[in-house]
Design a protein around this motif. Structure first.
Motif, mmCIF file in Angstrom:
data_model
loop_
_atom_site.group_PDB
_atom_site.id
_atom_site.type_symbol
_atom_site.label_atom_id
_atom_site.label_comp_id
_atom_site.label_asym_id
_atom_site.label_seq_id
_atom_site.Cartn_x
_atom_site.Cartn_y
_atom_site.Cartn_z
ATOM 1 N N ALA A 67 84.919 -43.484 -25.050
ATOM 2 C CA ALA A 67 86.094 -42.830 -25.642
ATOM 3 C C ALA A 67 87.185 -43.860 -25.930
ATOM 4 C CB ALA A 67 86.617 -41.733 -24.714
ATOM 5 N N VAL A 70 86.072 -46.143 -28.914
ATOM 6 C CA VAL A 70 86.213 -45.458 -30.207
ATOM 7 C C VAL A 70 87.690 -45.355 -30.586
ATOM 8 C CG1 VAL A 70 85.907 -43.250 -31.413
ATOM 9 C CG2 VAL A 70 84.035 -44.201 -30.041
ATOM 10 N N ALA A 71 88.529 -44.969 -29.630
ATOM 11 C CA ALA A 71 89.962 -44.831 -29.911
ATOM 12 C C ALA A 71 90.580 -46.164 -30.319
ATOM 13 C CB ALA A 71 90.684 -44.257 -28.693
ATOM 14 N N PHE A 76 83.790 -44.545 -35.073
ATOM 15 C CA PHE A 76 83.249 -43.291 -34.536
ATOM 16 C C PHE A 76 81.734 -43.393 -34.552
ATOM 17 C CE2 PHE A 76 82.180 -38.721 -34.827
ATOM 18 C CZ PHE A 76 82.834 -38.294 -33.693
ATOM 19 N N LEU A 104 79.808 -36.853 -29.158
ATOM 20 C CA LEU A 104 81.146 -37.337 -29.507
ATOM 21 C C LEU A 104 81.865 -36.292 -30.345
ATOM 22 C CD1 LEU A 104 80.385 -40.960 -30.814
ATOM 23 C CD2 LEU A 104 80.942 -40.275 -28.487
ATOM 24 N N TRP A 106 85.934 -36.067 -32.455
ATOM 25 C CA TRP A 106 87.182 -36.767 -32.729
ATOM 26 C C TRP A 106 88.123 -35.824 -33.460
ATOM 27 C CZ3 TRP A 106 87.240 -42.341 -35.068
ATOM 28 C CH2 TRP A 106 88.531 -42.839 -35.078
ATOM 29 N N GLY A 143 93.215 -41.291 -29.871
ATOM 30 C CA GLY A 143 92.977 -42.163 -31.012
ATOM 31 C C GLY A 143 94.030 -41.945 -32.077
ATOM 32 N N VAL A 148 89.803 -38.436 -28.844
ATOM 33 C CA VAL A 148 88.396 -38.808 -28.916
ATOM 34 C C VAL A 148 87.742 -38.255 -27.658
ATOM 35 C CG1 VAL A 148 86.738 -40.705 -28.901
ATOM 36 C CG2 VAL A 148 88.879 -40.922 -30.203
ATOM 37 N N TRP A 149 86.698 -37.454 -27.826
ATOM 38 C CA TRP A 149 85.997 -36.822 -26.723
ATOM 39 C C TRP A 149 84.591 -37.390 -26.627
ATOM 40 C CZ3 TRP A 149 88.549 -32.710 -24.266
ATOM 41 C CH2 TRP A 149 89.661 -32.194 -24.938
#
Length: 157
Positions: A67, A70-71, A76, A104, A106, A143, A148-149
């Motif tokens: 997470a 990605v952030a 992604f 994921l 977002w 993010g 972002v999960w």
């Protein structure tokens, strides 16, 4: 609203996962948001006649690492900026995994929308309802385009 989903995994300490994690910001309501994902995951499993699965701090660390990555990078993707995949990130925590899957999301505003989105996507649904998984961890980071999960599910060897 629904921004992006990608199928291929409680906010925990993540300082050992490099500079991206060290600079990671989590939303102020992160604990409640992560608890919502946990509740929704187990509710979805129970509605399909599957057993509840338990929380793993190690899986949460792996999820949080992704997470934050990605952030921080805006990439992604299930592949981390260091080339890692979800299985590798889980192993880095010391978790002995025989089965690993990752979801994921977002930009989703709340856990119920994420769970609904994942359940309406064949790949995400398969990960969440896999009959052999036994534990999960959730990562959440703020993010540029929203939260972002990352949900990581696994079965230990």
């Amino acid at each position: 609203m629904f921004k992006r989903l990608l199928a291929v995994g409680l906010v925990a300490g993540f300082a050992s996962f490099g500079t991206q994690a060290a600079a990671c910001t989590v939303p102020s309501a992160a604990t409640d948001m992560v608890n919502g994902i946990a509740a929704g995951l187990n509710q979805a499993r129970q509605s399909q006649g599957l057993a509840r699965i338990g929380f793993s701090r190690q899986l949460a660390q792996a999820a949080q690492a992704q997470a934050c990555d990605v952030a921080a990078t805006g990439r992604f993707d299930h592949r981390g900026s260091d080339g890692s995949n979800s299985h590798t990130r889980v192993e880095r925590t010391g978790y002995d995994t025989c089965l690993t899957a990752e979801n994921l999301a977002w930009g989703f505003p709340d856990p119920s929308r994420i769970i609904n989105g994942w359940m309406n996507s064949a790949g995400h649904r398969r990960n969440m309802l896999h009959p052999r998984i036994g534990e999960f961890g959730v990562g959440l980071a703020q993010g540029a385009s929203g939260p972002v999960w990352v949900l990581v599910v696994a079965r230990s060897c």
